[in-house]
Design a protein around this motif. Sequence first.
Motif, PDB file in Angstrom:
ATOM      1  N   GLU A  24      -3.059   2.523  -3.482  1.00 42.30           N
ATOM      2  CA  GLU A  24      -3.810   3.430  -2.615  1.00 42.30           C
ATOM      3  C   GLU A  24      -4.608   4.383  -3.491  1.00 42.30           C
ATOM      4  O   GLU A  24      -4.059   4.977  -4.419  1.00 42.30           O
ATOM      5  CB  GLU A  24      -2.869   4.250  -1.736  1.00 42.30           C
ATOM      6  CG  GLU A  24      -2.105   3.443  -0.723  1.00 42.30           C
ATOM      7  CD  GLU A  24      -1.156   4.324   0.085  1.00 42.30           C
ATOM      8  OE1 GLU A  24      -1.463   5.529   0.290  1.00 42.30           O
ATOM      9  OE2 GLU A  24      -0.105   3.812   0.489  1.00 42.30           O
ATOM     10  N   SER A  26      -7.290   7.660  -3.227  1.00 39.78           N
ATOM     11  CA  SER A  26      -7.942   8.648  -2.372  1.00 39.78           C
ATOM     12  C   SER A  26      -8.723   9.631  -3.242  1.00 39.78           C
ATOM     13  O   SER A  26      -8.452   9.775  -4.437  1.00 39.78           O
ATOM     14  CB  SER A  26      -6.910   9.388  -1.517  1.00 39.78           C
ATOM     15  OG  SER A  26      -5.981  10.074  -2.326  1.00 39.78           O
ATOM     16  N   GLN A  56      -8.139  -0.278  -7.350  1.00 39.34           N
ATOM     17  CA  GLN A  56      -7.205  -1.132  -6.609  1.00 39.34           C
ATOM     18  C   GLN A  56      -7.047  -2.492  -7.284  1.00 39.34           C
ATOM     19  O   GLN A  56      -5.928  -2.966  -7.479  1.00 39.34           O
ATOM     20  CB  GLN A  56      -7.680  -1.304  -5.163  1.00 39.34           C
ATOM     21  CG  GLN A  56      -7.507  -0.049  -4.345  1.00 39.34           C
ATOM     22  CD  GLN A  56      -8.151  -0.131  -2.974  1.00 39.34           C
ATOM     23  OE1 GLN A  56      -9.164  -0.804  -2.785  1.00 39.34           O
ATOM     24  NE2 GLN A  56      -7.580   0.584  -2.018  1.00 39.34           N
ATOM     25  N   LYS A  69      -0.082   5.086  -6.158  1.00 41.79           N
ATOM     26  CA  LYS A  69      -0.924   6.014  -5.406  1.00 41.79           C
ATOM     27  C   LYS A  69      -1.713   6.828  -6.415  1.00 41.79           C
ATOM     28  O   LYS A  69      -1.133   7.430  -7.322  1.00 41.79           O
ATOM     29  CB  LYS A  69      -0.081   6.935  -4.531  1.00 41.79           C
ATOM     30  CG  LYS A  69       0.563   6.222  -3.369  1.00 41.79           C
ATOM     31  CD  LYS A  69       1.289   7.178  -2.467  1.00 41.79           C
ATOM     32  CE  LYS A  69       1.935   6.391  -1.339  1.00 41.79           C
ATOM     33  NZ  LYS A  69       2.669   7.243  -0.412  1.00 41.79           N
TER      34      LYS A  69
END
Length: 161
Positions: A24, A26, A56, A69
């Motif tokens: 993930e 962000s 990713q 993450k």
Amino acid sequence: MKIAKTVVMLTLALSGAWVSAAVEVSFVKPDQFIDIEGANFRRQDDYLEALQKHFQKVGETTLPGKDLKIEITDVDLAGRVEPRRNGTDIRILRDRADGPSIQLRYVVSENGVELRRGESRLRDLAYMTGFNSYSDGDPLRYEKRMIDNWFKQEFGPANAK
């Protein structure tokens, strides 16, 4: 009957572990990043999406079976955006002061157990030297090479946990 039931349970257990692994990525306050301006007819969102996909892809390859993450807190792309006389902007690459940089935080886990956590500032002051396997036509070729190198240094065999 017991063998078939055991095979089904083992298959579900293995597939559950495999499916849960994910990367993930962000972006934290991307409107405040040092430099992610669009140039050469590209939008900021295009750069962010391309960076996200690259993190990713490399993360899934480097850390198979683990969850990763990443929160990207700052981006400074290689070069500087400068206006041209015709009103369009272009990204100019000059020297090492214009090298790419990405600030991030990350957490690696497996089956819900945190294995590793950290913060990194990826930088490549020698971005215009050495071999780059990405095409000259790729607007993020220097950033992608920097990301690849970070994954090797941070999660390569010498640092495996």
